[in-house]
Design a protein around this motif. Structure first.
Motif, PDB file in Angstrom:
ATOM      1  N   LYS A   1       0.802  -1.212   0.000  1.00 51.05           N
ATOM      2  CA  LYS A   1       0.000   0.000   0.000  1.00 51.05           C
ATOM      3  C   LYS A   1       0.838   1.266   0.000  1.00 51.05           C
ATOM      4  O   LYS A   1       0.407   2.293  -0.469  1.00 51.05           O
ATOM      5  CB  LYS A   1      -0.938  -0.008   1.212  1.00 51.05           C
ATOM      6  N   GLN A   2       2.061   1.200   0.542  1.00 48.77           N
ATOM      7  CA  GLN A   2       2.870   2.399   0.622  1.00 48.77           C
ATOM      8  C   GLN A   2       4.341   2.008   0.592  1.00 48.77           C
ATOM      9  O   GLN A   2       4.765   1.048   1.224  1.00 48.77           O
ATOM     10  CB  GLN A   2       2.576   3.171   1.918  1.00 48.77           C
ATOM     11  N   VAL A   3       5.128   2.718  -0.188  1.00 51.80           N
ATOM     12  CA  VAL A   3       6.556   2.497  -0.256  1.00 51.80           C
ATOM     13  C   VAL A   3       7.247   3.642   0.461  1.00 51.80           C
ATOM     14  O   VAL A   3       7.089   4.798   0.102  1.00 51.80           O
ATOM     15  CB  VAL A   3       7.044   2.429  -1.722  1.00 51.80           C
ATOM     16  N   THR A   4       7.998   3.311   1.495  1.00 54.38           N
ATOM     17  CA  THR A   4       8.692   4.339   2.251  1.00 54.38           C
ATOM     18  C   THR A   4      10.137   4.421   1.804  1.00 54.38           C
ATOM     19  O   THR A   4      10.642   3.583   1.062  1.00 54.38           O
ATOM     20  CB  THR A   4       8.663   3.998   3.760  1.00 54.38           C
ATOM     21  N   ALA A   5      10.845   5.426   2.283  1.00 49.66           N
ATOM     22  CA  ALA A   5      12.238   5.606   1.906  1.00 49.66           C
ATOM     23  C   ALA A   5      13.080   4.417   2.333  1.00 49.66           C
ATOM     24  O   ALA A   5      14.065   4.059   1.688  1.00 49.66           O
ATOM     25  CB  ALA A   5      12.781   6.884   2.546  1.00 49.66           C
ATOM     26  N   ALA A   6      12.683   3.761   3.419  1.00 45.86           N
ATOM     27  CA  ALA A   6      13.452   2.626   3.918  1.00 45.86           C
ATOM     28  C   ALA A   6      13.375   1.427   2.978  1.00 45.86           C
ATOM     29  O   ALA A   6      14.228   0.548   3.010  1.00 45.86           O
ATOM     30  CB  ALA A   6      12.953   2.234   5.303  1.00 45.86           C
ATOM     31  N   ASN A   7      12.323   1.394   2.114  1.00 41.73           N
ATOM     32  CA  ASN A   7      12.174   0.273   1.194  1.00 41.73           C
ATOM     33  C   ASN A   7      12.979   0.461  -0.085  1.00 41.73           C
ATOM     34  O   ASN A   7      13.109  -0.466  -0.869  1.00 41.73           O
ATOM     35  CB  ASN A   7      10.688   0.098   0.819  1.00 41.73           C
ATOM     36  N   ILE A   8      13.481   1.644  -0.326  1.00 37.46           N
ATOM     37  CA  ILE A   8      14.166   1.951  -1.571  1.00 37.46           C
ATOM     38  C   ILE A   8      15.638   1.586  -1.459  1.00 37.46           C
ATOM     39  O   ILE A   8      16.339   2.052  -0.574  1.00 37.46           O
ATOM     40  CB  ILE A   8      14.003   3.440  -1.932  1.00 37.46           C
ATOM     41  N   VAL A   9      16.103   0.768  -2.373  1.00 40.71           N
ATOM     42  CA  VAL A   9      17.502   0.357  -2.396  1.00 40.71           C
ATOM     43  C   VAL A   9      18.227   1.164  -3.463  1.00 40.71           C
ATOM     44  O   VAL A   9      17.817   1.147  -4.629  1.00 40.71           O
ATOM     45  CB  VAL A   9      17.630  -1.151  -2.694  1.00 40.71           C
ATOM     46  N   PRO A  10      19.274   1.890  -3.107  1.00 38.88           N
ATOM     47  CA  PRO A  10      20.009   2.679  -4.106  1.00 38.88           C
ATOM     48  C   PRO A  10      20.531   1.788  -5.232  1.00 38.88           C
ATOM     49  O   PRO A  10      20.995   0.672  -4.998  1.00 38.88           O
ATOM     50  CB  PRO A  10      21.169   3.279  -3.288  1.00 38.88           C
ATOM     51  N   ASN A  11      20.418   2.274  -6.464  1.00 42.40           N
ATOM     52  CA  ASN A  11      20.926   1.571  -7.655  1.00 42.40           C
ATOM     53  C   ASN A  11      20.236   0.234  -7.903  1.00 42.40           C
ATOM     54  O   ASN A  11      20.810  -0.651  -8.559  1.00 42.40           O
ATOM     55  CB  ASN A  11      22.443   1.336  -7.541  1.00 42.40           C
ATOM     56  N   ASP A  12      19.027   0.062  -7.366  1.00 46.44           N
ATOM     57  CA  ASP A  12      18.322  -1.204  -7.568  1.00 46.44           C
ATOM     58  C   ASP A  12      18.048  -1.416  -9.060  1.00 46.44           C
ATOM     59  O   ASP A  12      17.921  -0.456  -9.830  1.00 46.44           O
ATOM     60  CB  ASP A  12      17.010  -1.203  -6.782  1.00 46.44           C
TER      61      ASP A  12
ATOM     62  N   THR B   1      21.948 -16.637   3.665  1.00 46.34           N
ATOM     63  CA  THR B   1      22.748 -17.816   3.985  1.00 46.34           C
ATOM     64  C   THR B   1      23.942 -17.473   4.872  1.00 46.34           C
ATOM     65  O   THR B   1      24.508 -18.355   5.519  1.00 46.34           O
ATOM     66  CB  THR B   1      23.285 -18.461   2.700  1.00 46.34           C
ATOM     67  N   GLY B   2      24.349 -16.209   4.886  1.00 46.00           N
ATOM     68  CA  GLY B   2      25.535 -15.814   5.633  1.00 46.00           C
ATOM     69  C   GLY B   2      26.829 -16.150   4.922  1.00 46.00           C
ATOM     70  O   GLY B   2      27.922 -15.902   5.446  1.00 46.00           O
ATOM     71  N   LYS B   3      26.733 -16.694   3.713  1.00 48.74           N
ATOM     72  CA  LYS B   3      27.912 -17.112   2.963  1.00 48.74           C
ATOM     73  C   LYS B   3      28.432 -16.025   2.026  1.00 48.74           C
ATOM     74  O   LYS B   3      29.601 -16.061   1.621  1.00 48.74           O
ATOM     75  CB  LYS B   3      27.596 -18.361   2.134  1.00 48.74           C
ATOM     76  N   VAL B   4      27.565 -15.091   1.650  1.00 44.00           N
ATOM     77  CA  VAL B   4      27.952 -14.065   0.681  1.00 44.00           C
ATOM     78  C   VAL B   4      27.359 -12.713   1.073  1.00 44.00           C
ATOM     79  O   VAL B   4      26.389 -12.633   1.833  1.00 44.00           O
ATOM     80  CB  VAL B   4      27.478 -14.431  -0.749  1.00 44.00           C
ATOM     81  N   LYS B   5      27.945 -11.670   0.510  1.00 42.00           N
ATOM     82  CA  LYS B   5      27.464 -10.299   0.721  1.00 42.00           C
ATOM     83  C   LYS B   5      27.638  -9.559  -0.596  1.00 42.00           C
ATOM     84  O   LYS B   5      28.622  -9.770  -1.311  1.00 42.00           O
ATOM     85  CB  LYS B   5      28.289  -9.625   1.819  1.00 42.00           C
ATOM     86  N   PHE B   6      26.671  -8.693  -0.928  1.00 43.33           N
ATOM     87  CA  PHE B   6      26.694  -8.003  -2.211  1.00 43.33           C
ATOM     88  C   PHE B   6      26.662  -6.484  -2.037  1.00 43.33           C
ATOM     89  O   PHE B   6      26.137  -5.966  -1.051  1.00 43.33           O
ATOM     90  CB  PHE B   6      25.485  -8.420  -3.073  1.00 43.33           C
ATOM     91  N   MET B   7      27.186  -5.806  -3.056  1.00 44.54           N
ATOM     92  CA  MET B   7      27.087  -4.355  -3.132  1.00 44.54           C
ATOM     93  C   MET B   7      26.725  -3.992  -4.569  1.00 44.54           C
ATOM     94  O   MET B   7      27.340  -4.480  -5.518  1.00 44.54           O
ATOM     95  CB  MET B   7      28.409  -3.689  -2.750  1.00 44.54           C
ATOM     96  N   ILE B   8      25.671  -3.170  -4.739  1.00 46.52           N
ATOM     97  CA  ILE B   8      25.252  -2.725  -6.065  1.00 46.52           C
ATOM     98  C   ILE B   8      25.934  -1.408  -6.362  1.00 46.52           C
ATOM     99  O   ILE B   8      25.823  -0.440  -5.607  1.00 46.52           O
ATOM    100  CB  ILE B   8      23.724  -2.567  -6.141  1.00 46.52           C
ATOM    101  N   ASP B   9      26.652  -1.355  -7.485  1.00 45.78           N
ATOM    102  CA  ASP B   9      27.365  -0.146  -7.895  1.00 45.78           C
ATOM    103  C   ASP B   9      27.001   0.153  -9.344  1.00 45.78           C
ATOM    104  O   ASP B   9      27.633  -0.336 -10.277  1.00 45.78           O
ATOM    105  CB  ASP B   9      28.878  -0.358  -7.752  1.00 45.78           C
ATOM    106  N   GLY B  10      25.939   0.962  -9.519  1.00 47.76           N
ATOM    107  CA  GLY B  10      25.462   1.232 -10.860  1.00 47.76           C
ATOM    108  C   GLY B  10      24.950  -0.022 -11.517  1.00 47.76           C
ATOM    109  O   GLY B  10      24.080  -0.714 -10.996  1.00 47.76           O
ATOM    110  N   ASN B  11      25.532  -0.392 -12.675  1.00 53.54           N
ATOM    111  CA  ASN B  11      25.132  -1.609 -13.372  1.00 53.54           C
ATOM    112  C   ASN B  11      26.043  -2.781 -13.028  1.00 53.54           C
ATOM    113  O   ASN B  11      26.056  -3.793 -13.719  1.00 53.54           O
ATOM    114  CB  ASN B  11      25.152  -1.373 -14.900  1.00 53.54           C
ATOM    115  N   ARG B  12      26.782  -2.640 -11.965  1.00 51.51           N
ATOM    116  CA  ARG B  12      27.653  -3.730 -11.511  1.00 51.51           C
ATOM    117  C   ARG B  12      27.204  -4.205 -10.129  1.00 51.51           C
ATOM    118  O   ARG B  12      26.758  -3.424  -9.300  1.00 51.51           O
ATOM    119  CB  ARG B  12      29.108  -3.270 -11.423  1.00 51.51           C
ATOM    120  N   VAL B  13      27.322  -5.497  -9.927  1.00 54.43           N
ATOM    121  CA  VAL B  13      27.080  -6.095  -8.618  1.00 54.43           C
ATOM    122  C   VAL B  13      28.393  -6.722  -8.164  1.00 54.43           C
ATOM    123  O   VAL B  13      28.974  -7.547  -8.881  1.00 54.43           O
ATOM    124  CB  VAL B  13      25.972  -7.159  -8.668  1.00 54.43           C
TER     125      VAL B  13
END
Length: 381
Positions: free
Chosen positions: A98-109, A365-377
């Motif tokens: 029903k509502q999207v808040t700022a906390a739901n927005i992921v940068p560079n999604d 899983t605790g096995k991996v971690k990601f960072m989104i950087d523009g069109n790169r993950v």
């Protein structure tokens, strides 16, 4: 089986008396139904049943610790983490946001793949299907090509003129190609249906009239529902194999960056052949062609066609293969500088979600971690 039978099946799985088909059904229900869909079970009962089921289903593979399947604190999603086992599950619990808040927005999604492709006609003309109008978009001799309102391409035969009979032995070839981040569906003049996955290309005659066989070519991945025609075999050619059918449902994964060409049969029978050998597949089987060796094994058909049904389903999948599937679907570059050669993951996540939802499910899983950087993950862990 109806939903009213779910509790009986869950009880049988927990007791160890379920058939393989019932175990598969239990997995399906746990993947796709929220607790509100199972009225016979209270929340506490469902939690108890869930833990028992996964201990039963996974006891021969890895030690399992399940805290809870349904996390009340999470309003939008249902997450299951099997700690230390490398399993993840992510599923939308309430599709109505029903509502999207700022906390739901992921940068560079990054949004999921779009329903579009490029159609190349026999004369070389290219049509971007996302921009094409609904209705008739092209005509070729005895074929009219239409785009439907729901984004499919349909080929329909029209009467052949006497002056056009000379072309029948050399039919016009069309090509439908998808880039990374695209998918599409086409219905051929014989009624065969083809779903084309991302980063794939499908070459086919605009008409099968007078042809002894219906021969098409594929790079990438496609799912086929072939119209039955015993007198005109349907042949799918890739760079290293051919699949011959009369009328059936099957999936071919022939991406050049994967270790093997995988052909999975859901219905009917197919003959798979390469330069060295040929083998017959039965429903529920798949062939793997790697280094000129053709191997037959039992298949997880639900996993094989998950992409066509709108999901990623991984069953002890190599981490590198998971990253390649995600990269093709979201049209991103994924950089993995870690040591993940022996990492295998299992689980389900919807392909309709932004990439952040998929990455978060993997991170559980605790096995991996990601960072989104523009069109790169970037795999940061």
């Amino acid at each position: 089986m109806e939903k009213k039978d779910i509790k009986k099946v869950l009880d049988k799985v927990s007791a160890g008396t379920a058939t393989p088909q019932e175990e598969q059904a239990a997995k399906y229900w746990l993947h796709y139904f929220s607790k509100d869909d199972i009225p016979e079970l209270s929340e506490d009962e469902l939690n108890q049943e869930t833990e028992a089921i996964y201990k039963s289903l996974m006891k021969e593979k890895v030690p399992v610790k399940v805290n809870r399947l349904w996390y009340p604190a999470v309003a939008a999603a249902c997450l299951l983490m099997v700690v230390g086992a490398g399993l993840f599950y992510y599923r939308q619990h309430n599709p109505e946001v029903k509502q999207v808040t700022a906390a739901n927005i992921v940068p560079n999604d990054v949004a999921p793949a779009k329903n579009t492709a490029t159609l190349t006609l026999a004369d070389g003309k290219k049509i971007t299907l996302a921009d094409a109008p609904i209705g008739l978009i092209a005509e070729q001799r005895n074929v009219s090509i239409f785009k439907t309102a729901d984004g499919k391409l349909i080929y329909k035969s029209k009467p052949l003129k006497a002056s056009e009979t000379t072309f029948l032995d050399n039919p016009e070839l069309n090509i439908i190609s998808t880039a990374k981040g695209q998918q599409y569906q086409v219905i051929l003049p014989d009624g065969s249906k083809i779903w084309l996955n991302a980063a794939s290309s499908f070459t086919f005659p605009a008409t099968f009239v007078s042809l002894k066989q219906r021969k098409v070519e594929l790079t990438g991945e496609a799912y086929f529902e072939v119209a039955k025609d015993k007198s005109h075999p349907f042949i799918v050619k890739t760079d290293k194999q051919e699949v011959e059918v009369l009328g059936t449902h099957f999936n071919v994964n022939s991406y050049s960056d994967e270790e093997a060409i995988k052909t999975t049969l859901l219905e009917g029978s197919v003959k798979v052949s390469n330069s060295n050998e040929q083998k017959i597949l039965r429903p529920g089987q798949e062939s793997l062609l790697a280094k000129s060796s053709l191997v037959i094994r039992n298949a997880d058909t639900q996993e094989a066609v998950a992409w066509k049904n709108g999901d990623f389903i991984f069953n002890n999948e190599d981490f590198g293969s998971i990253l390649r599937q995600v990269a093709r679907w979201y049209n991103v570059e994924i950089i993995d500088n870690g040591n993940h050669e022996n990492l295998h993951l299992s689980g389900t996540v919807s392909r309709s979600k932004n990439i952040s939802a998929v990455l978060k499910a993997l991170e559980i899983t605790g096995k991996v971690k990601f960072m989104i950087d523009g069109n790169r993950v970037i795999v940061a862990k």
